[in-house]
Design a protein around this motif. Sequence first.
Motif, PDB file in Angstrom:
ATOM      1  N   UNK A 156      22.473  -5.052  26.858  1.00 60.16           N
ATOM      2  CA  UNK A 156      22.676  -5.652  28.186  1.00 60.16           C
ATOM      3  C   UNK A 156      21.807  -6.878  28.186  1.00 60.16           C
ATOM      4  N   UNK A 157      22.460  -7.987  29.136  1.00 62.92           N
ATOM      5  CA  UNK A 157      21.943  -9.188  29.071  1.00 62.92           C
ATOM      6  C   UNK A 157      20.568  -9.469  29.890  1.00 62.92           C
ATOM      7  N   UNK A 158      20.322  -8.427  30.787  1.00 61.33           N
ATOM      8  CA  UNK A 158      19.034  -8.557  31.743  1.00 61.33           C
ATOM      9  C   UNK A 158      18.141  -7.611  31.178  1.00 61.33           C
ATOM     10  N   UNK A 159      18.297  -6.933  29.931  1.00 61.04           N
ATOM     11  CA  UNK A 159      17.185  -5.841  29.610  1.00 61.04           C
ATOM     12  C   UNK A 159      15.870  -6.452  29.152  1.00 61.04           C
ATOM     13  N   UNK A 160      15.740  -7.827  28.670  1.00 58.51           N
ATOM     14  CA  UNK A 160      14.434  -8.306  28.445  1.00 58.51           C
ATOM     15  C   UNK A 160      13.760  -8.580  29.999  1.00 58.51           C
ATOM     16  N   UNK A 161      14.417  -9.071  30.794  1.00 56.58           N
ATOM     17  CA  UNK A 161      14.020  -9.135  32.041  1.00 56.58           C
ATOM     18  C   UNK A 161      13.340  -7.898  32.593  1.00 56.58           C
ATOM     19  N   UNK A 162      14.310  -6.712  32.582  1.00 59.24           N
ATOM     20  CA  UNK A 162      13.904  -5.521  32.972  1.00 59.24           C
ATOM     21  C   UNK A 162      12.603  -4.897  32.376  1.00 59.24           C
ATOM     22  N   UNK A 163      12.370  -5.176  31.097  1.00 57.74           N
ATOM     23  CA  UNK A 163      11.214  -4.702  30.361  1.00 57.74           C
ATOM     24  C   UNK A 163       9.963  -5.522  30.679  1.00 57.74           C
ATOM     25  N   UNK A 164      10.064  -6.840  30.868  1.00 58.17           N
ATOM     26  CA  UNK A 164       9.071  -7.562  31.613  1.00 58.17           C
ATOM     27  C   UNK A 164       8.661  -7.334  32.735  1.00 58.17           C
ATOM     28  N   UNK A 165       9.658  -7.093  33.913  1.00 59.14           N
ATOM     29  CA  UNK A 165       9.160  -6.887  34.964  1.00 59.14           C
ATOM     30  C   UNK A 165       8.701  -5.375  35.172  1.00 59.14           C
ATOM     31  N   UNK A 166       8.978  -4.386  34.228  1.00 58.68           N
ATOM     32  CA  UNK A 166       8.393  -3.182  34.441  1.00 58.68           C
ATOM     33  C   UNK A 166       7.156  -3.026  33.885  1.00 58.68           C
ATOM     34  N   UNK A 167       6.993  -3.878  32.538  1.00 60.53           N
ATOM     35  CA  UNK A 167       5.561  -3.943  32.117  1.00 60.53           C
ATOM     36  C   UNK A 167       4.620  -4.619  33.068  1.00 60.53           C
TER      37      UNK A 167
END
Length: 87
Positions: A56-67
């Motif tokens: 998914x395109x937004x996966x790195x953003x999701x990981x970063x926001x969650x961390x």
Amino acid sequence: MSYSGPPYQPGPPPGNDSNTLSIVGIVLGAIAFIFCPPGFGIAGIICGVVANSKRERLAPIAIGVSIAGLVLGMVLGVLVFRGMYGG
């Protein structure tokens, strides 16, 4: 006799058009900043990693926001706890 070259090899699979898990991970990471960082932060990271495996395109953003939500939420919790109890 003619040689036509190597056989056709397809490229990597295209990215997933759905960003559902990524968006869920972003929302969980944002909630983790304010409420229950370990629970929501870890759940957001897991959603982000699963979304990343689905390309998914937004996966790195999701990981970063969650961390960030996990870490900043924990720091904020420690500061509030110290302020309330003078520790």
